[in-house]
Design an enzyme around this catalytic site. Structure first.
Site, mmCIF file in Angstrom:
data_model
loop_
_atom_site.group_PDB
_atom_site.id
_atom_site.type_symbol
_atom_site.label_atom_id
_atom_site.label_comp_id
_atom_site.label_asym_id
_atom_site.label_seq_id
_atom_site.Cartn_x
_atom_site.Cartn_y
_atom_site.Cartn_z
ATOM 1 N N CYS A 6 -1.064 3.611 -6.528
ATOM 2 C CA CYS A 6 -1.891 3.031 -5.460
ATOM 3 C C CYS A 6 -2.170 1.601 -5.891
ATOM 4 O O CYS A 6 -2.473 1.357 -7.064
ATOM 5 C CB CYS A 6 -3.196 3.818 -5.335
ATOM 6 S SG CYS A 6 -4.474 2.977 -4.347
ATOM 7 N N CYS A 38 0.872 -1.184 0.000
ATOM 8 C CA CYS A 38 0.000 0.000 0.000
ATOM 9 C C CYS A 38 0.904 1.227 0.000
ATOM 10 O O CYS A 38 1.736 1.386 0.900
ATOM 11 C CB CYS A 38 -0.856 -0.031 1.269
ATOM 12 S SG CYS A 38 -1.866 1.436 1.529
#
Ligand code: DGL
Length: 254
Positions: free
Chosen positions: A182, A70
């Site tokens: 992302c 992440c």
């Protein structure tokens, strides 16, 4: 030996899928912070606490290395996590460096998509300042996209419209590359490619992250290749249905 992968939700599965290709004979534990997803639109301090709580649960399960799959969590907590734990920890950052290198020959610009929080953090600013000498990198926060992904909104028309609207202010002839900063975003690579002119490449940092993981395991002298490719899923909310959803999503990515 067990490799931990952590994300706020399903995004880290795009990295795990890459890891299963390069390191198929390991055992994996994947943790999604379903109680708190999305991270990228929340205050930094709040997200920091969520990350530590979830990672501690993984540590209780016994992991030998951890991938923070992440970008948002990496930019907030990677240094502190490395201080707290002694096992190897790999983080993610938007693939700005490869984008700048790939674009040098063409003279075109690069556009980085990421969560608002990732783009606000000093780590991102430092990265761009370090690698973007010619000032060719632009950044676009996509605050809604993680939510769309978590809601399994993959309708081509709806999401095609979403990307078209976001890209409307940009003269796409000037751009040569889009960086997906992302880990949720690669789920939309095909829809995005359909919206973009064919000369624009779409890249992400997943394969590079897994190569770093592999190198780090070697450096730490951790025995690899002894597992069976088994993946255990966990989520902070403990929802069985979500675990099933992750299993299906991972199969689609493999
Ligand atoms: N997959 C996370 C990332 O790479 C998304 C964070 C979020 O939950 O907003 O940034």
């Amino acid at each position: 030996m067990k490799l931990g992968f952590f994300d706020s939700g399903m995004g880290g599965l795009t990295v795990l899928a890459e890891s299963l290709k390069l390191l198929p004979a390991e055992n994996y534990l994947y943790m999604a912070d379903t109680k708190h997803v999305p991270y990228g639109t929340k205050p930094k301090e709040e997200v920091r606490a969520f990350i530590f709580e979830a990672v501690e649960k993984m540590v209780q399960e016994g992991i030998d290395a951890l991938v923070i799959a992440c970008n948002t969590a990496t930019s907030i907590a990677i240094n502190e996590l490395r201080e707290r734990y002694s096992f190897p920890i790999v983080g993610m950052e938007p693939a700005v460096k490869p984008a700048v290198e790939m674009n040098r020959a063409t003279g075109k610009r690069a556009l980085v998509f990421a969560t608002p929080l990732t783009l606000q953090m000093p780590k991102y600013y430092a990265l761009v300042s370090r690698v973007d000498q010619d000032g060719i990198v632009d950044s676009l926060p996509l605050p809604e996209l993680v939510h769309h992904c978590e809601s399994l909104q993959f309708d081509k028309l709806i999401m095609g419209e979403y990307f078209r609207a976001k890209l409307a202010p940009y003269d796409l002839d000037k751009y040569g590359i889009i960086v997906l900063g992302c880990t949720h975003y690669p789920f939309y690579t095909d829809i995005l490619r359909d919206v973009l002119p064919p000369h624009i490449e779409v890249i992400n940092g997943n394969a590079g992250t897994v190569r770093r993981l592999s190198a780090l395991l070697n450096r730490y002298g951790i025995d690899t290749g002894l597992g069976s490719g088994d993946v255990t899923f966990m989520c902070t909310g403990g929802e069985e249905a979500y675990i099933e959803k992750m299993r299906l999503a991972l199969n689609l990515l493999r």
